[in-house]
Design a protein around this motif. Structure first.
Motif, PDB file in Angstrom:
ATOM      1  N   TYR A  61      -5.120 -42.650  -3.408  1.00 13.77           N
ATOM      2  CA  TYR A  61      -4.552 -42.465  -2.094  1.00 13.77           C
ATOM      3  C   TYR A  61      -5.678 -42.589  -1.069  1.00 13.77           C
ATOM      4  CZ  TYR A  61      -2.149 -40.468   1.864  1.00 13.77           C
ATOM      5  OH  TYR A  61      -1.599 -40.289   3.104  1.00 13.77           O
ATOM      6  N   VAL A  62      -5.461 -43.415  -0.086  1.00 16.13           N
ATOM      7  CA  VAL A  62      -6.460 -43.590   0.960  1.00 16.13           C
ATOM      8  C   VAL A  62      -5.951 -42.934   2.234  1.00 16.13           C
ATOM      9  CG1 VAL A  62      -7.789 -45.239   2.293  1.00 16.13           C
ATOM     10  CG2 VAL A  62      -7.151 -45.777  -0.053  1.00 16.13           C
ATOM     11  N   MET A  63      -6.756 -42.057   2.792  1.00 15.10           N
ATOM     12  CA  MET A  63      -6.289 -41.279   3.935  1.00 15.10           C
ATOM     13  C   MET A  63      -6.526 -41.996   5.252  1.00 15.10           C
ATOM     14  SD  MET A  63      -6.848 -37.447   2.848  1.00 15.10           S
ATOM     15  CE  MET A  63      -8.520 -37.440   3.368  1.00 15.10           C
ATOM     16  N   GLU A  64      -5.941 -41.412   6.288  1.00 14.36           N
ATOM     17  CA  GLU A  64      -6.034 -42.011   7.615  1.00 14.36           C
ATOM     18  C   GLU A  64      -7.485 -42.215   8.042  1.00 14.36           C
ATOM     19  OE1 GLU A  64      -3.828 -39.142   9.759  1.00 14.36           O
ATOM     20  OE2 GLU A  64      -1.874 -39.846   9.012  1.00 14.36           O
ATOM     21  N   SER A  67     -11.160 -41.774   3.910  1.00 12.28           N
ATOM     22  CA  SER A  67     -11.572 -41.155   2.653  1.00 12.28           C
ATOM     23  C   SER A  67     -10.456 -41.319   1.631  1.00 12.28           C
ATOM     24  CB  SER A  67     -11.924 -39.687   2.873  1.00 12.28           C
ATOM     25  OG  SER A  67     -10.870 -39.010   3.509  1.00 12.28           O
ATOM     26  N   SER A  68     -10.820 -41.174   0.380  1.00 16.49           N
ATOM     27  CA  SER A  68      -9.849 -41.490  -0.668  1.00 16.49           C
ATOM     28  C   SER A  68      -9.947 -40.519  -1.827  1.00 16.49           C
ATOM     29  CB  SER A  68     -10.101 -42.908  -1.185  1.00 16.49           C
ATOM     30  OG  SER A  68     -11.369 -42.967  -1.798  1.00 16.49           O
ATOM     31  N   ALA A  69      -8.983 -40.588  -2.707  1.00 15.21           N
ATOM     32  CA  ALA A  69      -9.021 -39.786  -3.919  1.00 15.21           C
ATOM     33  C   ALA A  69      -8.116 -40.407  -4.968  1.00 15.21           C
ATOM     34  CB  ALA A  69      -8.583 -38.351  -3.635  1.00 15.21           C
ATOM     35  N   LEU A 179     -13.417 -40.144  -7.136  1.00 14.37           N
ATOM     36  CA  LEU A 179     -13.418 -38.685  -7.164  1.00 14.37           C
ATOM     37  C   LEU A 179     -13.253 -38.100  -5.765  1.00 14.37           C
ATOM     38  CD1 LEU A 179     -16.194 -37.935  -9.808  1.00 14.37           C
ATOM     39  CD2 LEU A 179     -13.718 -37.955 -10.102  1.00 14.37           C
ATOM     40  N   GLY A 180     -13.383 -38.916  -4.758  1.00 13.33           N
ATOM     41  CA  GLY A 180     -13.224 -38.411  -3.394  1.00 13.33           C
ATOM     42  C   GLY A 180     -14.400 -37.565  -2.943  1.00 13.33           C
ATOM     43  N   VAL A 181     -15.596 -37.938  -3.373  1.00 15.07           N
ATOM     44  CA  VAL A 181     -16.803 -37.213  -2.963  1.00 15.07           C
ATOM     45  C   VAL A 181     -17.851 -38.212  -2.453  1.00 15.07           C
ATOM     46  CG1 VAL A 181     -16.426 -35.361  -4.614  1.00 15.07           C
ATOM     47  CG2 VAL A 181     -17.788 -37.342  -5.285  1.00 15.07           C
TER      48      VAL A 181
END
Lengths: 235, 235
Positions: A61-64, A67-69, A179-181
């Motif tokens: 999922y890619v956020m607005e 960033s992603s996870a 991992l979204g880090v």
DNA sequence: ATCATAGTGTACGGTATCGTACGGATCGTA
DNA sequence: TACGATCCGTACGATACCGTACACTATGAT
């Protein structure tokens, strides 16, 4: 050009009775899955489902804010595109090839026809979807409670289980996106695991030296997911 | 004793054609859902599925060390026990009543019969399951990236959407268990939101004063999930 | 052999949440 | 109306990860 891989490296296809599989094999199409290839974009109608043979696909999922996870990973144990037969046609997430290889794909409508015929494929797909559900749930839990070191190990093991090799082609930058880090966070986690003698890596090549050691270091989340996959989709 | 609520307060039951519903209504059993009641334990065979009318059920994972995290919440928009028709029979998570009320339940086998008859219920259940998938995925993302303040708002709004009232009966201790954080963390988040004039609370009673304000303060995760539920299961 | 680039290492202050401890407030019940 | 129990507020050091900055190194192309 290498010869097409055996479709039945994919566990779902392998689990089909001979008859059903024969029918399917005529309809499927062999495709390459190069690293980084985007199979689905959020909200866009899906055209195919993909049965990976030796590739790995990451659902993320890619956020607005960019960033992603990663929310789940799919390899030869499953299929990419469950929302087609689940009825939604789209999802809010993105599907990206995380490890290059091959897959067999099938036009969405053909899979739906098969699904609603209520043959053996239906049960398989439903049980796989439940396993996917567990993976997502456990990702949520892991994101909440476990250290980056542990999550890194979980990610490694989940990826390894979907490959025949003990080497991953993957930069720290890309792992960080999954991992979204931060990339630096992965550098540190990977450094720790390397110091412990469990892996060796350099410039995008990760070699597993001690798988048992990894399984000792990982959090319980890995085992929960693996056990559930084995239970729902035995070999 | 209050009279049994209308089963069709549950959106899935309400979406059934009259005929199918009539069939169902003879088989369903009305049950109370007191706060804290455990519907399922991980790994235990489920006997019933539950269609909440005005209660809310929390799906949560409890870890080896006792810490926990909610992975999804189910109210009158859905059904508890999807793994029955998905074929797994059990899940690694736990289902607990988070907000007291009522539900209609159905023996697992009866629901399975209905599901495999491929009537209108099948499509509904599948689409609901996809929505649940989205909720879990978004929980994972939210756990990774958003502040406790925002997650608290998300939790409030998701719960509110599943109630007719604008008051929640819920101590900070319990909310902490759902969000997988310390009770003190919830005290702080709730305090911030109260200072902003959006809610008022005391001893387990949370009253919403400014829902629009909450929607401004929450992260994107809430809207993603809500939009996906509306898309997959329109009124 | 040189060079640009991709990939990795390190450092340092900032911040959110944790773990723990304790005090105060409100409620139900005797 | 007194008391115990439940619920909430606050404080403080510890810690894991973030944001940012920059340096180093292996690799592939020329």
């Amino acid at each position: 050009m290498s010869p097409p891989p055996d479709p039945r490296q994919n566990h779902l296809l392998a689990a089909l009775p001979e008859e059903d599989y024969a029918h399917f094999s005529l309809l499927m199409e062999w495709v390459q899955m190069p690293l980084g290839k985007v199979l689905y974009e959020p909200g866009i109608q899906m055209r195919h489902v993909y049965f990976p043979t030796d590739s790995i696909v990451s659902l993320l999922y890619v956020m607005e804010d960019g960033s992603s996870a990663e929310i789940a990973v799919v390899g030869n144990e499953g299929v990419v595109g469950v929302s087609l037969f689940m009825g939604g046609e789209t999802t809010p997430s993105r599907a990206v090839v995380q490890s290059a290889g091959y897959a067999y794909r099938l036009k969405g409508q053909l899979l739906k026809n098969e699904f609603y015929r209520a043959g053996p494929m239906q049960g398989l797909l439903l049980r796989y979807t439940q396993a996917l559900l567990t993976q997502m749930a456990q990702t949520a839990v892991c994101n909440r409670h476990h250290s980056l070191d542990q999550q890194f190990c979980r990610w490694l093991l989940l990826s390894l289980d979907r490959l025949s090799s003990n080497e991953l082609i993957m930069t720290q930058e890309l792992i960080a996106g999954m991992l979204g880090v931060r990339r630096e966070g992965v550098t540190e986690a990977a450094g720790n695991v390397q110091k412990a003698g469990l892996i060796k890596y350099s410039r995008g090549h990760i070699t597993i030296l001690d798988r048992v050691g990894l399984e000792k270091r990982v959090c319980e989340c890995y085992a929960v997911v693996k056990k559930e996959f084995d239970r729902l989709l035995p070999e």
